[in-house]
Design a protein around this motif. Sequence first.
Motif, PDB file in Angstrom:
ATOM      1  N   SER B 692       0.812  -1.272  -0.088  1.00 30.60           N
ATOM      2  CA  SER B 692       0.019   0.034  -0.195  1.00 30.60           C
ATOM      3  C   SER B 692       0.967   1.108   0.087  1.00 30.60           C
ATOM      4  CB  SER B 692      -1.020   0.064   1.279  1.00 30.60           C
ATOM      5  OG  SER B 692      -0.273  -0.072   2.616  1.00 30.60           O
ATOM      6  N   GLU B 693       2.135   1.189   0.691  1.00 30.72           N
ATOM      7  CA  GLU B 693       3.108   2.208   0.648  1.00 30.72           C
ATOM      8  C   GLU B 693       3.473   2.495  -0.737  1.00 30.72           C
ATOM      9  OE1 GLU B 693       5.892   1.591   3.722  1.00 30.72           O
ATOM     10  OE2 GLU B 693       4.701   2.376   5.309  1.00 30.72           O
ATOM     11  N   ILE B 694       3.919   1.383  -1.457  1.00 30.18           N
ATOM     12  CA  ILE B 694       4.436   1.652  -2.590  1.00 30.18           C
ATOM     13  C   ILE B 694       3.175   2.258  -3.758  1.00 30.18           C
ATOM     14  CG2 ILE B 694       4.909   0.377  -5.050  1.00 30.18           C
ATOM     15  CD1 ILE B 694       6.222  -1.793  -3.084  1.00 30.18           C
ATOM     16  N   LEU B 695       2.021   1.788  -3.598  1.00 33.64           N
ATOM     17  CA  LEU B 695       1.004   2.253  -4.244  1.00 33.64           C
ATOM     18  C   LEU B 695       0.677   3.962  -3.882  1.00 33.64           C
ATOM     19  CD1 LEU B 695      -1.906  -0.363  -4.250  1.00 33.64           C
ATOM     20  CD2 LEU B 695      -0.459   0.388  -6.232  1.00 33.64           C
ATOM     21  N   ARG B 696       0.943   4.170  -2.958  1.00 34.83           N
ATOM     22  CA  ARG B 696       0.772   5.548  -2.336  1.00 34.83           C
ATOM     23  C   ARG B 696       1.863   6.495  -2.795  1.00 34.83           C
ATOM     24  NH1 ARG B 696       0.969   6.581   3.862  1.00 34.83           N
ATOM     25  NH2 ARG B 696       3.215   6.707   3.386  1.00 34.83           N
ATOM     26  N   ASP B 697       3.171   6.147  -2.521  1.00 34.00           N
ATOM     27  CA  ASP B 697       4.267   7.058  -2.716  1.00 34.00           C
ATOM     28  C   ASP B 697       5.005   7.061  -4.136  1.00 34.00           C
ATOM     29  OD1 ASP B 697       3.701   7.344   0.132  1.00 34.00           O
ATOM     30  OD2 ASP B 697       5.406   6.026   0.616  1.00 34.00           O
ATOM     31  N   THR B 698       4.795   5.762  -4.852  1.00 36.55           N
ATOM     32  CA  THR B 698       5.376   5.695  -5.937  1.00 36.55           C
ATOM     33  C   THR B 698       4.781   6.387  -7.098  1.00 36.55           C
ATOM     34  OG1 THR B 698       6.391   3.675  -5.047  1.00 36.55           O
ATOM     35  CG2 THR B 698       6.961   4.128  -7.323  1.00 36.55           C
ATOM     36  N   GLY B 699       5.061   7.126  -8.038  1.00 38.28           N
ATOM     37  CA  GLY B 699       4.324   7.715  -9.135  1.00 38.28           C
ATOM     38  C   GLY B 699       4.866   6.770 -10.193  1.00 38.28           C
ATOM     39  N   GLY B 700       3.911   6.855 -11.139  1.00 36.56           N
ATOM     40  CA  GLY B 700       4.132   6.344 -12.478  1.00 36.56           C
ATOM     41  C   GLY B 700       4.135   4.804 -12.454  1.00 36.56           C
ATOM     42  N   LEU B 701       3.466   4.333 -11.869  1.00 39.83           N
ATOM     43  CA  LEU B 701       3.228   2.869 -11.925  1.00 39.83           C
ATOM     44  C   LEU B 701       2.194   2.516 -12.983  1.00 39.83           C
ATOM     45  CD1 LEU B 701       2.774   1.810  -8.297  1.00 39.83           C
ATOM     46  CD2 LEU B 701       4.673   1.375  -9.444  1.00 39.83           C
ATOM     47  N   SER B 702       2.851   1.403 -13.728  1.00 39.20           N
ATOM     48  CA  SER B 702       1.943   1.039 -14.955  1.00 39.20           C
ATOM     49  C   SER B 702       0.874   0.569 -14.281  1.00 39.20           C
ATOM     50  CB  SER B 702       2.714  -0.052 -15.570  1.00 39.20           C
ATOM     51  OG  SER B 702       2.825  -1.221 -15.058  1.00 39.20           O
ATOM     52  N   PRO B 703      -0.410   0.217 -15.148  1.00 35.84           N
ATOM     53  CA  PRO B 703      -1.776  -0.156 -14.557  1.00 35.84           C
ATOM     54  C   PRO B 703      -1.752  -1.716 -14.331  1.00 35.84           C
ATOM     55  CG  PRO B 703      -2.098   1.174 -16.660  1.00 35.84           C
ATOM     56  CD  PRO B 703      -0.677   0.924 -16.404  1.00 35.84           C
ATOM     57  N   GLU B 704      -0.728  -2.465 -14.942  1.00 32.44           N
ATOM     58  CA  GLU B 704      -0.440  -3.618 -14.526  1.00 32.44           C
ATOM     59  C   GLU B 704       0.064  -4.068 -13.112  1.00 32.44           C
ATOM     60  OE1 GLU B 704       0.778  -2.316 -17.408  1.00 32.44           O
ATOM     61  OE2 GLU B 704      -0.817  -3.158 -18.994  1.00 32.44           O
ATOM     62  N   GLU B 705       1.153  -3.039 -12.986  1.00 33.03           N
ATOM     63  CA  GLU B 705       1.931  -3.161 -11.710  1.00 33.03           C
ATOM     64  C   GLU B 705       0.704  -2.789 -10.510  1.00 33.03           C
ATOM     65  OE1 GLU B 705       6.516  -1.819 -12.085  1.00 33.03           O
ATOM     66  OE2 GLU B 705       5.101  -0.497 -12.464  1.00 33.03           O
ATOM     67  N   GLN B 706       0.064  -1.740 -10.773  1.00 34.93           N
ATOM     68  CA  GLN B 706      -0.984  -1.260  -9.862  1.00 34.93           C
ATOM     69  C   GLN B 706      -1.734  -2.579  -9.526  1.00 34.93           C
ATOM     70  OE1 GLN B 706      -3.279   2.206 -10.791  1.00 34.93           O
ATOM     71  NE2 GLN B 706      -1.465   3.527 -10.634  1.00 34.93           N
ATOM     72  N   ALA B 707      -2.422  -3.194 -10.825  1.00 32.24           N
ATOM     73  CA  ALA B 707      -3.319  -4.268 -10.259  1.00 32.24           C
ATOM     74  C   ALA B 707      -2.573  -5.315  -9.610  1.00 32.24           C
ATOM     75  CB  ALA B 707      -3.785  -4.736 -11.897  1.00 32.24           C
ATOM     76  N   LYS B 708      -1.391  -5.626 -10.005  1.00 34.41           N
ATOM     77  CA  LYS B 708      -0.651  -6.611  -9.183  1.00 34.41           C
ATOM     78  C   LYS B 708      -0.402  -6.420  -8.069  1.00 34.41           C
ATOM     79  CE  LYS B 708       3.878  -9.224  -9.515  1.00 34.41           C
ATOM     80  NZ  LYS B 708       5.423  -9.063  -9.706  1.00 34.41           N
ATOM     81  N   TYR B 709      -0.142  -5.284  -7.520  1.00 38.35           N
ATOM     82  CA  TYR B 709       0.280  -4.918  -6.210  1.00 38.35           C
ATOM     83  C   TYR B 709      -1.357  -5.033  -5.233  1.00 38.35           C
ATOM     84  CZ  TYR B 709       4.789  -3.327  -7.544  1.00 38.35           C
ATOM     85  OH  TYR B 709       6.144  -3.545  -8.236  1.00 38.35           O
ATOM     86  N   SER B 710      -2.202  -4.392  -6.124  1.00 39.05           N
ATOM     87  CA  SER B 710      -3.601  -4.322  -5.346  1.00 39.05           C
ATOM     88  C   SER B 710      -3.993  -5.812  -5.036  1.00 39.05           C
ATOM     89  CB  SER B 710      -4.621  -3.616  -6.369  1.00 39.05           C
ATOM     90  OG  SER B 710      -4.241  -2.380  -6.596  1.00 39.05           O
ATOM     91  N   THR B 711      -3.814  -6.989  -5.979  1.00 41.43           N
ATOM     92  CA  THR B 711      -4.197  -8.086  -5.696  1.00 41.43           C
ATOM     93  C   THR B 711      -3.409  -8.690  -4.620  1.00 41.43           C
ATOM     94  OG1 THR B 711      -4.096  -8.227  -8.185  1.00 41.43           O
ATOM     95  CG2 THR B 711      -4.317 -10.265  -7.054  1.00 41.43           C
ATOM     96  N   ILE B 712      -2.105  -8.521  -4.611  1.00 44.77           N
ATOM     97  CA  ILE B 712      -1.461  -8.977  -3.333  1.00 44.77           C
ATOM     98  C   ILE B 712      -2.071  -8.391  -2.399  1.00 44.77           C
ATOM     99  CG2 ILE B 712       0.661  -8.767  -2.315  1.00 44.77           C
ATOM    100  CD1 ILE B 712       2.074  -8.692  -4.863  1.00 44.77           C
ATOM    101  N   ILE B 713      -2.296  -7.216  -2.005  1.00 45.49           N
ATOM    102  CA  ILE B 713      -2.860  -6.540  -0.703  1.00 45.49           C
ATOM    103  C   ILE B 713      -4.396  -7.190  -0.560  1.00 45.49           C
ATOM    104  CG2 ILE B 713      -4.081  -4.464   0.045  1.00 45.49           C
ATOM    105  CD1 ILE B 713      -1.528  -2.994  -1.367  1.00 45.49           C
ATOM    106  N   HIS B 714      -5.020  -7.498  -1.640  1.00 46.21           N
ATOM    107  CA  HIS B 714      -6.555  -8.188  -1.483  1.00 46.21           C
ATOM    108  C   HIS B 714      -6.213  -9.496  -0.899  1.00 46.21           C
ATOM    109  CE1 HIS B 714      -9.966 -10.476  -3.058  1.00 46.21           C
ATOM    110  NE2 HIS B 714     -10.279  -9.352  -2.523  1.00 46.21           N
TER     111      HIS B 714
END
Lengths: 94, 899
Positions: B692-714
Amino acid sequence: MKSKPGPLFLEQRAYRRRRMADAARVLPVLGAILFSVPLLWGQDGSGAALTTKVMLYLFVIWGLLVGLSAVISRKLREEETRSADNQTQSKTGV
Amino acid sequence: MAPLNVLVLVCLTYVAFLFVVAFAADHAARRGRGMWLRSPIIYTLSLSIYCTAWTFYGAVGFAARSGLEFATIYLGPTLVMIGWWWTLRKMVRVGRSQRVTSIADLISSRYGKSNTLAVCVTLLAVIGTTPYIALQLQSVTLSFATFAASDPTSAELPDQQSTALWVALGLTLFTILFGTRNLDANERHHGVVIAIALEAVVKLFALLAVGVFVVWGLAGGISETIARIDASPIMHWEVSGGRWVGLTMLSAAAFLCLPRMFQVMVVENENEDDLRTAAWAFPGYLMLMSLFVVPIAAIGLQTMPAGVNPDLFVLTLPLHAGRDGLAILSFIGGFSSATSMVIVAAIALSTMVSNHVVMPLWLWAKGGTAVMSGDVRHVALMARRLSIGGIVFLGYLYFRVSGGGESLAAIGLVSFAGVAQFLPALMGGLFWRAANRTGAISGLGVGFVVWMYSMFLPSFGTSSILPQHIFDHGLFGLDWLRPYALFGAEGMDPLVHAVMWSVLLNTAVFICVSLLTFPRPVERLQGAQFVNVFRHSSTATGWSGDLARSEDLMIMSQRIIGSRQAQALFSGAAQCQGLAGYLPEPTPDFLLELERELSGSVGTATAHAMISQIVGGATVSVEDLLAVADETAQIMEYSSRLEAKTQEQARTARQLRAANQKLTQLSVQKDSFLSQISHELRTPMTSIRAFSEILRDTGGLSPEEQAKYSTIIHDEAVRLTRLLDDLLDLSVLENGQVVMNTQTGRLADLLDRTIAAAGGGEADSLEIKRDRDKEDVVLTTDLDRLAQVFINLIANARKYCDAETPCLSISTKQDGAELKIDFVDNGSGIATDQQSVIFEKFAQIGATKAGGAGLGLAICREIMTRLGGDISYLPGQSGGAFRVTLPASVVSSPADETM
């Protein structure tokens, strides 16, 4: 302290042993009677019995008693040891 | 004619031989060898001390005076012996079981261990036996003088007195040497016994030899002998019935009561079975001893010049015929008879005197305490030795004072009648429980007085003690108190008269007084033990040992039986009681054993007195006994209660230990659960935070990466939810807040569903075996919950089965109405110590192989409990095995459903 009444009938061996004990008890009575018999023989004057005859009688009776005593005490011992054996057998046996 | 010197030499050699034999026998016995020393034949031969010099010489004299009457002296003992089953058997058994040391001891022990009675018996025995010892000395002296008179080479006759003195000294020495080796009078005097047995053979052989010589040598054959007897002064059978019966009874009584006979018959008896042999062998011996008496007497009367003492025919006939060798043999025979009697009589009497007179006096003089300085053992031995000397000396004194009466047999009969006074007390003691001490003392006293007055004192003839006017007009001028005609019984034979009155009055007083008085408790106890000796040979006198001091007892017994023996006895007893060391508790049993042991050395009465001094409470009252019995009963009850309590406590302790073990295990599980749960919670939390920190602080994430990280969090959140659901589920189940959703379905379908759900994507890794036929049952229950249980079990097997090719077999069986479904895998199973905790919450085996939180089986159990069934671990299968049991109410056959 009342003694318990024994069984009404004994097995044959115990019966024999008791009769042998009876015989051992009777023997001295028998001896006393037989030893007194010469007293019944004539004692007065010339009609008195001869010493030799009485002596002969006494020694014959004496020998008889010794023999009977030997037989009875041997039988008693046999019966006793045998019944003792039986008792231990019946205690240990099934 | 035989030179006197040769005789003296032979005599000394014989004596030396006896010493050697006695010594060798003693030696062998102490080395444990010489079993033959205990043979019944030796016992029988030792009984032959009944045949004294009176028999050897006197019987012939008796026969020469009154014909066959002499036989009565042997007929009495014969009848007693063949009647052993009546009395002797009992006497020997009592003597052995009570460790009796003498006839005085037996009587005193029977009547409440009374020393007064023992002293009375001892005195009477000494008075009765002393003349008898004198008689033996006299016979040796006379026979010696006979030899001397026939020896022309001897310048002058040896002094009779000095001969008697030398014989007395020699006998005393022998008796002290071999008779007082051991203090324990119960121990057999092997040396003495073997010497006596040897002498028995010698005297029988000598008499038979003389008899054979007389019958075949002098008379010339049996028929000639008979002819000569028929021509002799004793040809007629002229015996009065009274004397015949009276003498037979008297000799029978004396045979039982003579102290020396009691000594060899009871005290020295080693084996009760010996009596069986003696029962016929001893009458046989007596018969042989009397076989040639009449022929010797008859031929002696004819051959020898008038005036020759017929008492010595056995000696003078061979001498007269010039058979010196035979004469010496005969002399040795007479010598043997005399010496053996004196030896045994001295031993028997000295035991009585030292145990019942000297020792009590000495104890009393020492201040009446048994715990005193000095060695009692030495005192007792010394007392016995001195008594031996004293008794033989008394005999010698009597011999000197009386000057040697002409007729030997008369003294013998006086002595017999004296000891026959013991008979009522003895027989009453053995056969009549009510006989008591007062009765025994009174009877004995009366008998003694009558015997003294009508027999013993008159045997001295008219003297200053009993002057002629008493014989004529009675004591105090009372006509009915004449010694030979008591109560007006005139014209009776004096002997029969005296025996009749003394024994009759003795018995009557004994019975009457016993009937009228009441015995003490000790007497009653002893009476029961004596009379019923065959029913219970064990004893039960109540020593109450509370006050006893074991150490004092130990000190005392060391002095009496020697320190080694006493220590062995005490430590043995202590061991029996389960104590270490030397001092046992003074229990009644131990005190009784000790008393018996001591009585072997100092006599019953003394031993009893000594122990009672230390223990206190010399008397045992019925109340005491009742108290003891009561106490025993209480103790027994108490101890059985204690035992029950102990068992209960042991059970409780076992349960507590088990509970403790479980608690400890639970605590360990809880600890491991806490660490597990925090780990389980922490790991997803960490990933969730990180991503969640990565999602909040890191800019310029590709949608794939966003989806991957969100899935992990889920996913991680789902995992956390599942864990919390489990915990919630369990707590709900435990609190009973769950609502069951009852459905109906087939087991086979349920299992299909379950396996599919549990299999996930890796179904091929676990092989599942099923038996579909048996699964065809219909269940009416909360099927979803049941499925949860099955899933858990299958998932567990998948997770934990460690076999190479894991395999789970699910078998169903209907046992009664219950349905049992077993899940058995082929892994290594669960260790025994873990089996009890796997159903607990947070349990995880080995805390390895990450997976659940250890709640699965706990939940399963709760579910099964709710469903009314059970789940349990099934030990002893091929691997891990669980059994799910469903109750009858939920099960129905498929037919029910179709209907």
